[in-house]
Design an enzyme around this catalytic site. Structure first.
Site, PDB file in Angstrom:
ATOM      1  N   SER A 196       0.829  -1.212   0.000  1.00 35.87           N
ATOM      2  CA  SER A 196       0.000   0.000   0.000  1.00 35.87           C
ATOM      3  C   SER A 196       0.863   1.262   0.000  1.00 35.87           C
ATOM      4  O   SER A 196       2.040   1.224   0.354  1.00 35.87           O
ATOM      5  CB  SER A 196      -0.886   0.026   1.243  1.00 35.87           C
ATOM      6  OG  SER A 196      -1.553  -1.197   1.401  1.00 35.87           O
TER       7      SER A 196
HETATM    8  N1  SAH Z   1       0.091  -5.236   4.114  1.00 36.53           N
HETATM    9  C1  SAH Z   1       0.728  -5.501   2.846  1.00 36.53           C
HETATM   10  C2  SAH Z   1      -0.203  -5.211   1.680  1.00 36.53           C
HETATM   11  C3  SAH Z   1      -0.702  -6.474   1.165  1.00 36.53           C
HETATM   12  S1  SAH Z   1      -1.821  -6.414  -0.209  1.00 36.53           S
HETATM   13  C4  SAH Z   1       2.049  -4.778   2.712  1.00 36.53           C
HETATM   14  O1  SAH Z   1       2.399  -3.973   3.590  1.00 36.53           O
HETATM   15  O2  SAH Z   1       2.764  -5.043   1.753  1.00 36.53           O
HETATM   16  C5  SAH Z   1      -3.071  -7.503   0.418  1.00 36.53           C
HETATM   17  C6  SAH Z   1      -2.650  -8.918   0.700  1.00 36.53           C
HETATM   18  O3  SAH Z   1      -3.813  -9.598   1.154  1.00 36.53           O
HETATM   19  C7  SAH Z   1      -2.142  -9.697  -0.515  1.00 36.53           C
HETATM   20  O4  SAH Z   1      -0.862 -10.182  -0.243  1.00 36.53           O
HETATM   21  C8  SAH Z   1      -3.153 -10.850  -0.659  1.00 36.53           C
HETATM   22  O5  SAH Z   1      -2.568 -12.070  -1.072  1.00 36.53           O
HETATM   23  C9  SAH Z   1      -3.697 -10.962   0.765  1.00 36.53           C
HETATM   24  N2  SAH Z   1      -5.023 -11.609   0.889  1.00 36.53           N
HETATM   25  C10 SAH Z   1      -6.125 -11.494   0.091  1.00 36.53           C
HETATM   26  N3  SAH Z   1      -7.145 -12.232   0.589  1.00 36.53           N
HETATM   27  C11 SAH Z   1      -6.680 -12.820   1.742  1.00 36.53           C
HETATM   28  C12 SAH Z   1      -7.252 -13.686   2.716  1.00 36.53           C
HETATM   29  N4  SAH Z   1      -8.516 -14.131   2.618  1.00 36.53           N
HETATM   30  N5  SAH Z   1      -6.481 -14.083   3.755  1.00 36.53           N
HETATM   31  C13 SAH Z   1      -5.184 -13.659   3.881  1.00 36.53           C
HETATM   32  N6  SAH Z   1      -4.591 -12.838   2.988  1.00 36.53           N
HETATM   33  C14 SAH Z   1      -5.323 -12.411   1.931  1.00 36.53           C
END
Ligand code: SAH
Length: 216
Positions: free
Chosen positions: A62
């Site tokens: 993000s």
């Molecule tokens: N917090 C992260 C941003 C991640 S983007 C950072 O600082 O880089 C969102 C993430 O959520 C992705 O990696 C995706 O694979 C994960 N995601 C999506 N659905 C999910 C679920 N049901 N359970 C766990 N992770 C999930």
């Protein structure tokens, strides 16, 4: 001073001037975590722009301003136990880990194994020891480590996942982007058994996968 450190200071100053960073705790955490260590090689030169960036598997880290908004809204304090859904690069979890300190703990659930590994390696590179990355579906929470003082979801969900609210302590708070394209960042506060929701404004996130077939 290295160029990346100068760039980091400049970004933090910008986020402060724009009102995204208001606590000293968050300012210190952002200055101490090198964002470039959480970004794929070919995009490292963009690490200190206020933008989301691709981290592979169709997912993104993000924008720093969005992460700052979420860190401040959670009202983090030392010693808290926090649940993150969506580890991605591990950067957001690293900041929260710094804010809750060595006596606090972050559990982060990530559904894509390769990203769970990526997050673990990145966190190790920067010396963060109080984040545990677990592979799985975060919409179910993490019952074996519940209850949590705080939770936050870093992908957009169709609604606030009920398991996460159930696994929150009384007096705890959580954050979820709710909605499919333009989502609403929703703050959840649990007080004396009652759950209150507050809309903090529009935001854009990759979808949460697996809740009622949402995002698939
Ligand atoms: N917090 C992260 C941003 C991640 S983007 C950072 O600082 O880089 C969102 C993430 O959520 C992705 O990696 C995706 O694979 C994960 N995601 C999506 N659905 C999910 C679920 N049901 N359970 C766990 N992770 C999930």
């Amino acid at each position: 001073m290295k160029q990346s450190e100068l760039d980091r200071e400049r970004l933090v100053k910008q986020l402060k001037n724009r009102g995204y960073i208001s606590s000293q705790m968050l300012e210190k955490a952002m200055l101490s975590i090198p964002r470039e260590k959480f970004i794929p090689e070919n995009l490292k030169s963009f690490a200190y722009l206020d933008n989301p960036l691709e981290i592979g598997e169709g997912q993104t880290i993000s924008a720093p301003s969005m992460i700052a908004i979420m860190c401040e809204a959670l009202n983090l304090k030392p010693k808290l136990k926090v649940l993150e859904v969506g580890a991605g690069s591990g950067y957001h979890a690293a900041l929260v880990a710094r804010m809750v300190g060595d006596e606090g703990q972050v559990y982060s659930i990530e559904r894509i194994a390769r990203l769970a590994d990526f997050a673990r390696k990145n966190l190790e590179k920067v010396g963060i020891k109080n984040v545990t990355v677990v592979e799985g579906d975060g919409s179910l929470g993490l019952l074996q480590h519940a209850p949590f003082d705080r939770f936050y979801v870093t992908c957009a969900a169709p609604k606030v996942p009920s398991h996460l609210v159930e696994q929150l302590v009384d007096g705890g708070r959580g954050l979820v982007p709710v909605g499919k394209y333009l989502s609403e960042l929703t703050l959840v506060i649990k007080k004396r058994g009652k759950v209150v929701q507050k809309n903090l404004g529009g935001c854009v996130f990759v979808p949460l996968i697996g809740m009622d077939g949402f995002g698939e």
